[in-house]
Structures are given as structure tokens and as C-alpha cells.
Design an enzyme around this catalytic site. Structure first.
Site, PDB file in Angstrom:
ATOM      1  N   ARG A  23       0.547  -1.103  -0.126  1.00  0.00           N
ATOM      2  CA  ARG A  23      -0.118   0.128   0.302  1.00  0.00           C
ATOM      3  C   ARG A  23       0.656   1.410   0.146  1.00  0.00           C
ATOM      4  O   ARG A  23       0.449   2.550  -0.113  1.00  0.00           O
ATOM      5  CB  ARG A  23      -0.969   0.141   1.333  1.00  0.00           C
ATOM      6  CG  ARG A  23      -2.119  -1.128   1.252  1.00  0.00           C
ATOM      7  CD  ARG A  23      -2.776  -1.176   2.657  1.00  0.00           C
ATOM      8  NE  ARG A  23      -1.296  -1.176   3.764  1.00  0.00           N
ATOM      9  CZ  ARG A  23      -1.371  -1.070   5.332  1.00  0.00           C
ATOM     10  NH1 ARG A  23      -2.753  -0.588   5.747  1.00  0.00           N
ATOM     11  NH2 ARG A  23      -0.988  -1.806   6.024  1.00  0.00           N
ATOM     12  N   GLU A  28       6.760   6.670  11.953  1.00  0.00           N
ATOM     13  CA  GLU A  28       7.308   7.808  12.750  1.00  0.00           C
ATOM     14  C   GLU A  28       7.681   9.111  12.136  1.00  0.00           C
ATOM     15  O   GLU A  28       9.358   8.581  12.728  1.00  0.00           O
ATOM     16  CB  GLU A  28       6.852   7.051  14.034  1.00  0.00           C
ATOM     17  CG  GLU A  28       6.717   7.424  15.559  1.00  0.00           C
ATOM     18  CD  GLU A  28       7.041   6.503  17.106  1.00  0.00           C
ATOM     19  OE1 GLU A  28       6.808   6.796  17.470  1.00  0.00           O
ATOM     20  OE2 GLU A  28       7.634   5.619  16.316  1.00  0.00           O
ATOM     21  N   ARG A  54      17.354  27.516   0.042  1.00  0.00           N
ATOM     22  CA  ARG A  54      16.410  28.195   0.787  1.00  0.00           C
ATOM     23  C   ARG A  54      17.438  28.467   1.758  1.00  0.00           C
ATOM     24  O   ARG A  54      18.051  27.725   2.102  1.00  0.00           O
ATOM     25  CB  ARG A  54      15.102  28.226   0.876  1.00  0.00           C
ATOM     26  CG  ARG A  54      13.946  27.776   0.000  1.00  0.00           C
ATOM     27  CD  ARG A  54      12.697  27.156   0.677  1.00  0.00           C
ATOM     28  NE  ARG A  54      11.744  26.881  -0.290  1.00  0.00           N
ATOM     29  CZ  ARG A  54      10.457  27.469  -0.696  1.00  0.00           C
ATOM     30  NH1 ARG A  54      10.316  28.964   0.175  1.00  0.00           N
ATOM     31  NH2 ARG A  54       9.802  27.146  -1.003  1.00  0.00           N
ATOM     32  N   HIS A  57      19.075  31.036   7.518  1.00  0.00           N
ATOM     33  CA  HIS A  57      18.138  31.803   7.949  1.00  0.00           C
ATOM     34  C   HIS A  57      18.190  31.817   9.053  1.00  0.00           C
ATOM     35  O   HIS A  57      18.501  30.272   9.903  1.00  0.00           O
ATOM     36  CB  HIS A  57      16.465  31.801   7.387  1.00  0.00           C
ATOM     37  CG  HIS A  57      16.781  31.786   6.227  1.00  0.00           C
ATOM     38  ND1 HIS A  57      15.251  30.918   5.198  1.00  0.00           N
ATOM     39  CD2 HIS A  57      17.329  33.037   4.961  1.00  0.00           C
ATOM     40  CE1 HIS A  57      14.769  31.462   3.886  1.00  0.00           C
ATOM     41  NE2 HIS A  57      16.380  32.872   3.845  1.00  0.00           N
ATOM     42  N   LYS A  66      14.590  23.683  15.536  1.00  0.00           N
ATOM     43  CA  LYS A  66      14.015  22.743  14.468  1.00  0.00           C
ATOM     44  C   LYS A  66      14.172  21.266  14.631  1.00  0.00           C
ATOM     45  O   LYS A  66      14.900  20.859  14.644  1.00  0.00           O
ATOM     46  CB  LYS A  66      14.329  24.046  13.543  1.00  0.00           C
ATOM     47  CG  LYS A  66      14.175  24.910  13.194  1.00  0.00           C
ATOM     48  CD  LYS A  66      15.092  25.468  12.042  1.00  0.00           C
ATOM     49  CE  LYS A  66      14.937  26.859  11.444  1.00  0.00           C
ATOM     50  NZ  LYS A  66      15.046  27.634  10.392  1.00  0.00           N
ATOM     51  N   HIS A 113      20.015  28.030   8.959  1.00  0.00           N
ATOM     52  CA  HIS A 113      19.747  27.312   8.694  1.00  0.00           C
ATOM     53  C   HIS A 113      19.372  27.055   6.788  1.00  0.00           C
ATOM     54  O   HIS A 113      18.925  28.149   6.317  1.00  0.00           O
ATOM     55  CB  HIS A 113      18.162  25.840   9.228  1.00  0.00           C
ATOM     56  CG  HIS A 113      17.207  24.781   8.208  1.00  0.00           C
ATOM     57  ND1 HIS A 113      16.256  25.037   7.547  1.00  0.00           N
ATOM     58  CD2 HIS A 113      17.993  24.006   8.277  1.00  0.00           C
ATOM     59  CE1 HIS A 113      16.420  24.133   6.609  1.00  0.00           C
ATOM     60  NE2 HIS A 113      16.989  23.041   7.059  1.00  0.00           N
ATOM     61  N   TYR A 126       8.694  20.825   9.168  1.00  0.00           N
ATOM     62  CA  TYR A 126       9.421  21.454  10.633  1.00  0.00           C
ATOM     63  C   TYR A 126       8.457  21.419  11.576  1.00  0.00           C
ATOM     64  O   TYR A 126       7.479  21.932  11.775  1.00  0.00           O
ATOM     65  CB  TYR A 126       9.288  23.003  10.175  1.00  0.00           C
ATOM     66  CG  TYR A 126      10.526  23.375   9.320  1.00  0.00           C
ATOM     67  CD1 TYR A 126      12.089  22.933   9.288  1.00  0.00           C
ATOM     68  CD2 TYR A 126       9.827  23.145   7.963  1.00  0.00           C
ATOM     69  CE1 TYR A 126      12.463  23.740   8.760  1.00  0.00           C
ATOM     70  CE2 TYR A 126      10.912  23.425   7.059  1.00  0.00           C
ATOM     71  CZ  TYR A 126      11.956  24.089   6.602  1.00  0.00           C
ATOM     72  OH  TYR A 126      13.068  23.944   6.010  1.00  0.00           O
ATOM     73  N   LYS A 161      15.146  37.847  -2.330  1.00  0.00           N
ATOM     74  CA  LYS A 161      15.406  38.603  -0.901  1.00  0.00           C
ATOM     75  C   LYS A 161      17.012  37.452   0.024  1.00  0.00           C
ATOM     76  O   LYS A 161      17.625  38.211   0.357  1.00  0.00           O
ATOM     77  CB  LYS A 161      14.109  37.959   0.413  1.00  0.00           C
ATOM     78  CG  LYS A 161      14.424  37.166   2.396  1.00  0.00           C
ATOM     79  CD  LYS A 161      13.349  37.222   2.954  1.00  0.00           C
ATOM     80  CE  LYS A 161      13.912  36.666   4.102  1.00  0.00           C
ATOM     81  NZ  LYS A 161      12.143  36.075   4.367  1.00  0.00           N
TER      82      LYS A 161
END
Length: 178
Positions: A23, A28, A54, A57, A66, A113, A126, A161
Site C-alpha cells: 500500500r 514515525e 533556501r 536563515h 527545529k 539553516h 518542520y 531576499k
């Protein structure tokens, strides 16, 4: 779920067990009984196309730890230790996170990060210890000469940015560390 310590204080890799059958699969991604060293209060997900970069930051106030998990795809995930009293301050840690290797990265407060998206579609999930507050957000230019991250040699897709972020030297002058 297995916790793997890195050479950076409090930076941890979490190896998940994937259960697959005809399936699909199940894994977890968080268990408070195992990952019990932080309190997460905020969650979000990003979707990035191939070659998107990205970061780097961080929030200089209301710093966030995080827990980063790739649900779909594959990314090169990188962090810079910005903690002023850390023996690894200014050093980079990088790891491949993917839906196939079933690893997450726990990043404590005091790190910047970034990630580079390797596959066509990448979904990154996150869990964070504090809320996003753009008023206190800052960053370090992804291609800074003092950082020396080896990003894949391809045309990177970077936001306007992120292209305007300051250097690591700017960070040290402005903040002295987190």
C-alpha cells in the site's frame, strides 16, 4: 527511532524506521517519549522544486530549534553554528535528508539553516520551538566565501531576499554570535 549525536553540541540526527508494504509506507517522525529535550509549539511544511536553495536563515530574537524531516524528495540540508561560546561556532554541518533514508535533523537554537532541493518535488516538514517572527529574521548569504558550502554545481534557484542576505563577517559584526 534512533538518536544519533553529531560532533556539534545538541545537533542530532534522528533515524526513523520505515514500514512498507504493497500500500505504501509509514514512519514515525516524532515521539515525545524519545525526543524529549525540547518543546515544539509550531509546525509548517515547505514544498520546493528541484534546484531551489533556501537559506541560511535564523531569528536573532525568539530563536527557534527545529526538527526537520523530508516527507517527499531529497535535500542537502546545511546548518551553521552561530553560538558564540560553542567550540563549533562558525562551522558547517550538512546531511542528506530524504524520504528514502528516513532521517530527520534536530537543530538547536543558535544555528542558521539552509537546504538545497535535489529531486523534482521536495516536501519538508518542520516542528519548531518558537513562532516565526519576520521582524527578528535575518540570514547569511548562501554562497559566502567564509562559509564554503559545496552546493551542487547547477543553476540554483534562489529568492531575491536570500540573494541580498549579508555575509558571515556582517553577522559577526552585527550580532557577535547568538
Amino acid at each position: 527511532m534512533k538518536i544519533i549525536n553529531t560532533s556539534f553540541r545538541d545537533l542530532k540526527i534522528i533515524a526513523h524506521k520505515k514500514h512498507s508494504d504493497f500500500r505504501g509506507s509509514l514512519r514515525e517522525t516524532y515521539n515525545k517519549k524519545i525526543i524529549n529535550w525540547d518543546k515544539f509549539i509550531f509546525e509548517y511544511a515547505t514544498i520546493s522544486k528541484k534546484n531551489v536553495l533556501r537559506g541560511f536563515h535564523f531569528q536573532y530574537k525568539h530563536q527557534q530549534s527545529k526538527l526537520i524531516t523530508v516527507i517527499k524528495g531529497k535535500v542537502l540540508d546545511c546548518v551553521i553554528d552561530l553560538r558564540k561560546n560553542s567550540r563549533t561556532s562558525g562551522k558547517i554541518f550538512s546531511i542528506i535528508l530524504s524520504e528514502n533514508n528516513c532521517k530527520s535533523l534536530y537543530v538547536p537554537r543558535g544555528f542558521a539553516h539552509a537546504y538545497f532541493s535535489i529531486q523534482k518535488i521536495n516536501v519538508i516538514y518542520y516542528k519548531l520551538s518558537d513562532y516565526y517572527n519576520p521582524k527578528f529574521e535575518d540570514g547569511i548569504y548562501y554562497n559566502d566565501k567564509d562559509i564554503k558550502v559545496k552546493w551542487p554545481k547547477t543553476k540554483l534557484i534562489v529568492s531575491k531576499k536570500d540573494k541580498l542576505l549579508g555575509s558571515f563577517q556582517d553577522f559577526k559584526t552585527k550580532y557577535k554570535g547568538l
